[in-house]
Write a protein that holds these residues in place. Structure first.
Motif, PDB file in Angstrom:
ATOM      1  N   LEU A  13       0.909  -1.210   0.118  1.00 24.44           N
ATOM      2  CA  LEU A  13      -0.162  -0.060  -0.067  1.00 24.44           C
ATOM      3  C   LEU A  13       0.932   1.343  -0.050  1.00 24.44           C
ATOM      4  O   LEU A  13       0.359   2.367  -0.407  1.00 24.44           O
ATOM      5  CB  LEU A  13      -0.973   0.158   1.369  1.00 24.44           C
ATOM      6  CG  LEU A  13      -2.108  -0.938   1.092  1.00 24.44           C
ATOM      7  CD1 LEU A  13      -2.747  -0.839   2.492  1.00 24.44           C
ATOM      8  CD2 LEU A  13      -3.138  -0.639   0.186  1.00 24.44           C
ATOM      9  N   LEU A  46      -3.179   4.724  -2.932  1.00 19.36           N
ATOM     10  CA  LEU A  46      -4.674   4.489  -2.844  1.00 19.36           C
ATOM     11  C   LEU A  46      -5.410   5.664  -1.959  1.00 19.36           C
ATOM     12  O   LEU A  46      -4.796   5.990  -1.168  1.00 19.36           O
ATOM     13  CB  LEU A  46      -5.024   3.191  -2.717  1.00 19.36           C
ATOM     14  CG  LEU A  46      -4.575   2.216  -3.316  1.00 19.36           C
ATOM     15  CD1 LEU A  46      -4.894   0.598  -2.761  1.00 19.36           C
ATOM     16  CD2 LEU A  46      -5.324   2.107  -4.768  1.00 19.36           C
ATOM     17  N   VAL A 100      -9.736   3.614   0.872  1.00 19.84           N
ATOM     18  CA  VAL A 100      -9.497   2.269   0.071  1.00 19.84           C
ATOM     19  C   VAL A 100      -8.492   1.359   0.923  1.00 19.84           C
ATOM     20  O   VAL A 100      -8.671   0.138   1.231  1.00 19.84           O
ATOM     21  CB  VAL A 100      -9.148   2.520  -1.453  1.00 19.84           C
ATOM     22  CG1 VAL A 100      -8.986   1.222  -1.941  1.00 19.84           C
ATOM     23  CG2 VAL A 100     -10.476   3.193  -1.797  1.00 19.84           C
ATOM     24  N   ALA A 101      -7.460   2.059   1.275  1.00 18.73           N
ATOM     25  CA  ALA A 101      -6.246   1.230   2.013  1.00 18.73           C
ATOM     26  C   ALA A 101      -6.677   0.907   3.226  1.00 18.73           C
ATOM     27  O   ALA A 101      -6.426  -0.252   3.678  1.00 18.73           O
ATOM     28  CB  ALA A 101      -5.072   2.453   2.388  1.00 18.73           C
ATOM     29  N   ALA A 161      -3.330  -5.633  -3.355  1.00 19.24           N
ATOM     30  CA  ALA A 161      -3.135  -4.149  -3.113  1.00 19.24           C
ATOM     31  C   ALA A 161      -2.206  -3.387  -4.158  1.00 19.24           C
ATOM     32  O   ALA A 161      -2.356  -2.286  -4.478  1.00 19.24           O
ATOM     33  CB  ALA A 161      -2.617  -4.068  -1.744  1.00 19.24           C
ATOM     34  N   LEU A 221      -4.040  -3.090  -7.333  1.00 19.09           N
ATOM     35  CA  LEU A 221      -5.055  -1.968  -7.339  1.00 19.09           C
ATOM     36  C   LEU A 221      -4.428  -0.647  -7.373  1.00 19.09           C
ATOM     37  O   LEU A 221      -4.698   0.346  -7.926  1.00 19.09           O
ATOM     38  CB  LEU A 221      -5.816  -2.111  -6.045  1.00 19.09           C
ATOM     39  CG  LEU A 221      -6.916  -3.179  -6.088  1.00 19.09           C
ATOM     40  CD1 LEU A 221      -7.630  -3.317  -4.752  1.00 19.09           C
ATOM     41  CD2 LEU A 221      -8.067  -2.849  -7.031  1.00 19.09           C
ATOM     42  N   ARG A 222      -3.103  -0.511  -6.797  1.00 16.92           N
ATOM     43  CA  ARG A 222      -2.271   0.611  -7.046  1.00 16.92           C
ATOM     44  C   ARG A 222      -1.896   1.009  -7.978  1.00 16.92           C
ATOM     45  O   ARG A 222      -1.854   2.027  -8.719  1.00 16.92           O
ATOM     46  CB  ARG A 222      -0.974   0.688  -6.037  1.00 16.92           C
ATOM     47  CG  ARG A 222      -1.386   1.039  -4.443  1.00 16.92           C
ATOM     48  CD  ARG A 222      -0.090   1.130  -3.634  1.00 16.92           C
ATOM     49  NE  ARG A 222       0.742   2.340  -4.010  1.00 16.92           N
ATOM     50  CZ  ARG A 222       1.905   2.421  -3.722  1.00 16.92           C
ATOM     51  NH1 ARG A 222       2.615   1.463  -3.073  1.00 16.92           N
ATOM     52  NH2 ARG A 222       2.408   3.404  -4.153  1.00 16.92           N
ATOM     53  N   HIS A 239      -5.101   2.277 -10.253  1.00 19.17           N
ATOM     54  CA  HIS A 239      -5.310   3.416  -9.650  1.00 19.17           C
ATOM     55  C   HIS A 239      -4.344   4.498 -10.551  1.00 19.17           C
ATOM     56  O   HIS A 239      -4.910   5.647 -10.726  1.00 19.17           O
ATOM     57  CB  HIS A 239      -5.370   3.585  -8.394  1.00 19.17           C
ATOM     58  CG  HIS A 239      -5.564   4.856  -7.592  1.00 19.17           C
ATOM     59  ND1 HIS A 239      -4.551   5.667  -7.225  1.00 19.17           N
ATOM     60  CD2 HIS A 239      -6.925   5.394  -7.452  1.00 19.17           C
ATOM     61  CE1 HIS A 239      -5.025   6.611  -6.546  1.00 19.17           C
ATOM     62  NE2 HIS A 239      -6.254   6.623  -6.895  1.00 19.17           N
ATOM     63  N   ASP A 240      -3.106   4.271 -10.270  1.00 18.16           N
ATOM     64  CA  ASP A 240      -1.926   5.194 -10.763  1.00 18.16           C
ATOM     65  C   ASP A 240      -2.437   5.560 -12.327  1.00 18.16           C
ATOM     66  O   ASP A 240      -2.229   6.456 -12.764  1.00 18.16           O
ATOM     67  CB  ASP A 240      -0.613   4.627 -10.665  1.00 18.16           C
ATOM     68  CG  ASP A 240       0.323   5.624 -10.796  1.00 18.16           C
ATOM     69  OD1 ASP A 240       0.498   6.506 -10.234  1.00 18.16           O
ATOM     70  OD2 ASP A 240       0.991   5.544 -12.108  1.00 18.16           O
ATOM     71  N   ALA A 257      -9.689   2.137  -7.983  1.00 20.50           N
ATOM     72  CA  ALA A 257      -8.927   1.754  -6.616  1.00 20.50           C
ATOM     73  C   ALA A 257      -9.712   0.596  -6.289  1.00 20.50           C
ATOM     74  O   ALA A 257      -8.949  -0.266  -5.391  1.00 20.50           O
ATOM     75  CB  ALA A 257      -8.883   2.818  -5.809  1.00 20.50           C
ATOM     76  N   THR A 258     -10.645   0.397  -6.501  1.00 24.57           N
ATOM     77  CA  THR A 258     -11.490  -0.855  -5.894  1.00 24.57           C
ATOM     78  C   THR A 258     -12.211  -1.882  -6.753  1.00 24.57           C
ATOM     79  O   THR A 258     -12.879  -2.622  -6.402  1.00 24.57           O
ATOM     80  CB  THR A 258     -12.676  -0.268  -5.024  1.00 24.57           C
ATOM     81  OG1 THR A 258     -13.522   0.609  -5.878  1.00 24.57           O
ATOM     82  CG2 THR A 258     -12.457   0.792  -3.856  1.00 24.57           C
TER      83      THR A 258
END
Length: 198
Positions: free
Chosen positions: A11, A22, A26-27, A40, A43-44, A47-48, A76-77
């Motif tokens: 994370l 994130l 969300v984290a 995780a 998702l990072r 998201h980026d 992110a989710t």
């Protein structure tokens, strides 16, 4: 290292590649769910990439109405259901999609935001807006996977908003996707450096 230690590292570690964190909510949710560290990291990465896409759309189409924060939250989710269907982190499967929506709703997330977990792999359904298309593109291009049908849908929406020919929109969008795709190997390495189980 314990799963919790590895999850925290996934994370927050950001040396290479330098990925945005994130959203804090969300984290916190991923920590509460004892999410797999690899999830995780994934998702990072997505998201980026979504941040890069959203920034480009805002710069290129400043009058286009879309919900930036919803798109970023969705990215992110989008795979949060894989906390229930962990095997889908390393193999095929779609059970995580509806499970993710239900999980987010159960944690007090609005239906407007929870929908991305269920729709990120089915972008041609009714009611998919710019935000949903951006989440779906981010979920593909993070690893430099090109999906022409998906990209065409988003390009068509952008052309409708700008009044420019579709081919012009495509040329610019193709450039940004190619640029983002150049860093795919670093993102894939980042994700692979975290185990499915701690």
């Amino acid at each position: 290292m314990t799963n919790a230690d590895l999850l925290l590292r996934a994370l927050h570690h950001s040396d290479e590649p330098p990925l945005r964190p994130l959203p804090k909510s969300v984290a916190a949710l991923l920590r509460a769910l004892d999410a797999p560290p690899r999830l995780a990291a994934h998702l990072r990465a997505v998201h980026d990439v979504a941040h890069q896409l959203v920034d480009w759309v805002e710069l290129r189409h400043p009058t286009l109405p879309f919900d930036r924060e919803a798109a970023l939250f969705g990215a992110a989710t989008h795979d949060v259901g894989k906390t229930r269907y962990v095997a889908e982190l390393t193999g095929p499967g779609s059970q995580h999609e509806e499970a993710g929506r239900e999980l987010l709703l159960a944690h007090g997330i609005s239906a407007k935001l929870a929908r991305f977990a269920a729709t990120h792999a089915s972008w041609s359904g009714p009611g998919i807006g710019i935000e949903g298309l951006l989440v779906s593109v981010a979920d593909k291009i993070w690893k430099n996977k090109r999906v022409p049908d998906l990209e065409d849908l988003l390009v068509k929406r952008l052309a409708e908003a700008s009044g420019r020919p579709v081919w012009e929109e495509f040329m610019e969008f193709d450039e940004v996707l190619a640029r983002i795709g150049e860093d795919a190997e670093a993102r894939l390495d980042f994700q692979a450096s975290y185990p499915v189980h701690g």
